[in-house]
Design an enzyme around this catalytic site. Structure first.
Site, short mmCIF file in Angstrom:
data_model
loop_
_atom_site.label_atom_id
_atom_site.label_comp_id
_atom_site.label_asym_id
_atom_site.label_seq_id
_atom_site.Cartn_x
_atom_site.Cartn_y
_atom_site.Cartn_z
N GLY A 40 -32.43 88.67 10.50
CA GLY A 40 -33.72 88.55 11.20
C GLY A 40 -33.80 89.57 12.33
N HIS A 41 -32.76 89.60 13.16
CA HIS A 41 -32.72 90.58 14.25
C HIS A 41 -32.80 92.01 13.70
CE1 HIS A 41 -30.34 87.17 16.16
NE2 HIS A 41 -31.26 87.38 17.08
N GLY A 151 -40.05 88.24 16.97
CA GLY A 151 -40.11 87.59 15.65
C GLY A 151 -41.15 86.49 15.59
N ARG A 191 -28.33 79.87 15.73
CA ARG A 191 -27.91 78.47 15.86
C ARG A 191 -27.53 77.83 14.51
NH1 ARG A 191 -31.86 78.43 20.39
NH2 ARG A 191 -30.67 77.90 22.25
#
Ligand code: AMP
Length: 285
Positions: A40-41, A151, A191
């Site tokens: 995602g990053h 995001g 997480r």
């Protein structure tokens, strides 16, 4: 080919370097993060690269956005691994400030965005968004990027930053990146590493609920935000151990409650699996 980024901790050193790049006419892009990178990053880096010539990624676990009982101390960190990953996507500079420079003794200034921070996470995580807007405002002032990317996974955060930029006339263009998911639909998140294998399996219910709800709207079976919310909650609650922190279906632009589906809505939730709190959302048009 791998490209090793410069890693800088010092605010003034960073400012000097970025200023030089700006003087050379480079378009500066900023990707603010708390590290422990996943795809995602990295997708945000890939996207902003198409708009910019010089990419700065900040890695800073910002204490101001964690409440006292939250996971600041245990938040996963892996600076070495993160830099290796950034080498592969190719960024120019990694900014890794420390708390002494971000919040020195006698620090007193905070940025507060009002209405859009009130529902959802804002209602559950006291002073979270004040911490977010404060650190992002500081990063904008330090780096002075032309473009910054956030995001859509953290949808309320994205709207909050856009509001802050508009209200305070930050000379930064905000763009967004879509949510990157695991093959089974779970939104990638630092997480997720907290989840036991059993809870990891159970957590797939979140995206299933979002997608099924969205489909039912498209098929004409759900006609109000309230119905959508109840439908999604009932799906999530079929999984033993899933505890809904919040689940709301709100106007996608204002995050205010709405009774109609004339305009896009966001179905957003936070769900606990054990101690791990996961958030996700879907826009329903
Ligand atoms: P964080 O390190 O969690 O503060 O996230 C840094 C940035 O990555 C934020 O703009 C997040 O919204 C974004 N982000 C986090 N998870 C994802 C994901 N699964 N897909 C795309 N972007 C994400």
């Amino acid at each position: 080919m791998d490209k090793t980024p410069i890693v800088i901790k010092d605010v003034y050193e960073l400012q000097c370097l970025v200023k030089t790049q700006k003087n050379h006419g480079k378009i500066i892009g900023l990707v603010p993060t708390m590290g422990f990178f996943h795809e995602g990053h990295l997708s945000l880096v890939e996207k902003i690269k198409t708009y910019c010539d010089y990419i700065v990624v900040s890695i800073y676990v910002n204490p101001a956005q964690f409440s006292p009982h939250e996971d600041l101390d245990t938040y996963p960190r892996d600076l070495k691994g993160d830099i290796e990953k950034l080498k592969r996507v190719g960024v120019d500079l990694v900014f890794t400030p420390d708390c002494k420079s971000m919040y020195p003794e006698n620090y007193q200034s905070f940025v507060c965005v009002r209405d859009v921070t009130k529902p959802l996470c804002g209602n559950k995580r006291e002073s979270h968004f004040e911490g977010v807007t404060t650190i992002v405002a500081k990063l904008f002032n330090i780096v002075q990027p032309n473009i910054a990317i956030f995001g859509e996974k953290d949808y309320q955060q994205l709207l909050t930053i856009k509001q802050m930029v508009r209200d305070l006339y930050f000379p930064v263009k905000i763009i967004s990146g879509k949510t990157i998911r695991e093959d089974d639909g779970l939104a990638k998140s630092s997480r997720n590493s907290y989840l036991s294998s059993e809870d990891r399996e159970k957590a797939t219910i979140i995206y299933k609920a979002l997608i099924k709800s969205s489909l039912e709207v498209k098929n004409g079976n759900l006609k109000t935000p309230e119905n959508i919310k109840i439908f999604a909650a009932n799906i999530i609650l079929t999984v033993q151990g899933a505890v809904i922190d919040y689940l709301e279906c709100l106007d996608a632009q204002s995050l205010k409650t709405t009774e109609s589906l004339n305009k896009p809505v966001v179905l957003a939730c936070a769900v606990f699996f054990g101690k791990t709190r996961l958030i996700d959302n879907i826009i329903i048009k």
